[in-house]
Motif scaffolding. Sequence first.
Motif: not given
Length: 563
Positions: A481-487, A499-512
């Motif tokens: 996760e790339i948790n998008a909350h400013p905190n 992480a990209r070099e290892q071929g990972c995927l990401f999930s961008i979430n506001a955790d709203a």
Amino acid sequence: MAEKKEIVNLLDEIADFLEFRSENPFKISAFRNGSNTIRKLNDDINELVNSGELKKVKGIGKGIYAVIEEYCSHGFSTALDELKKDIPDSLAELFQIRGLGPKKISLLFNQEKIKSIDDLKTACNENKLLSVKGFGEKIQQKILEEIGQIEENRNYLLIHFAERESGKIKILFDELPVIKKYEFTGEIRRTKEVYSSLEVVILVESDKVDELLSSLKEKIALDVISGEILKSDTAVKLPLTIYLVHSENDFTARLFETTGSEEFLTKLGYASNKFRSDNEEEIFSKMNAQFTAPEMREKDFFSISNKELQIPSDLTNEQLKGFLHFHTTYSDGLNSVEEMVSSAIKLGYDYFAVCDHSKTAAYANGLSEHRILKQRGEIVDINSRTRWRLLQGIESDILTNGELDYPEEVLQEFQFVVASVHSNFSLSEEEMTRRIVKAIENPFTDVLGHPTGRLLLHRAPYKHNIKKIIDACSRNQVALEINAHPNRLDLDWRNIFYAREQGCLFSINADAHSLDNILLTKYGVAIARKGGIQTKEVINCFDYKTFVKFLNRKVTRKVERYE
Ligand SMILES: [Zn+2]
Ligand SMILES: [Zn+2]
């Protein structure tokens, strides 16, 4: 008029000060419960007050109602003012220190005459707390560490606050026709998770400088003026530096040399003003270097061996199709599932996965097995009425032993699983890494939520070995996760390249946790761009069919397709 959050804070503050003054425990818990009740209300608080409906809400007694009504119509609370009477303002700082509740603060204030963070620091350094009941050497040490952190953080702002400050400058500059053009540079242009300064380059004709200065001075205090560099420490909440230039070439050169971090420019071999041009691509090419996007101009950029990962990100907010990992009133969110999705749809999202907290997260009203079924019923009903692509996910606590929070037969009924650490932060690096890796290896885990647990300017990450965790995500096809909350802004961008070099995927979430929070996703996108992340590496950017394929990569999930 008042925002719900203000009322919640008001009632909490009253409870804190009642406790500080050792008032009736029933009264204290009435205010704490009242705050909780308000937090969970879906309706507009002002309307509820105006119509008197709030009086009928369970948990809002006469006294609390009067406090809220007064605040909504006048913007202050006599009850709070009364409680704060004779107490210095600086005392409120002490409430920021974790582990120091109102009772302890009261002891410190009444017995030791401690009324500010500075007083407390002196007392700790003189070992004075050791003689106070309930305090020992360990607590004293912990308090000193906390104070150190607070002092260090005083000079920084989180991304959304820095944005607010730059917005104020923008309004000011947009009104001055003498400015031919301007652009934010430095930390703002580079995108950081926390900010220590605001910098702007202004293009102004050389014979118009005096005019500019006098118009600026009318609006803000310019503390230091030296030649073409202006500074103000008081204009906004961050120190402001303004660079004046008089030609397009100088504009670009200034922008270039103030954007990259110092280490970046050194590694690049940039010598000031040597390469002049009105476009940055040309400056890079004159230096025989590959163009680097402004947000990537950090020393970490040079740690990437794979050149392909250095190209600028193609990610924009509009490319996010999946609105994932959000909370509702089922756990600790402020809005219903339907409200959250309706709002997200208006922003262009196409599919959704609600992820309330799991049962162990009692503090956040985590879902019991019974309530999971209730929510599932509601989702089936919503989907059949609306044809939305709404999935039932869960943010499952990672238990101390690395297991997820439900047995397999419960987990397999969810359509999406975010696994996160929310407790027992103080394990050793080895124990914490083992715990998280075990959760990643669970076949039901799709995303590792806020991987490091950091709260920016507030709590350091738990001890962990990030490389081992990233390796496990890569091996098990679990998105980070790339948790998008400013905190949070967690995963830390410094680890994105690895992480990209290892071929990972990401999930961008506001955790709203509320409707307002939905927009926070943009900060996650900004930080992902800093790591050069491409659209194809983000599971929320998948079209629905590809996303469902991702969900079924290891276990079969019952996901209806709405094609
Ligand atoms: Zn979480
Ligand atoms: Zn969450």
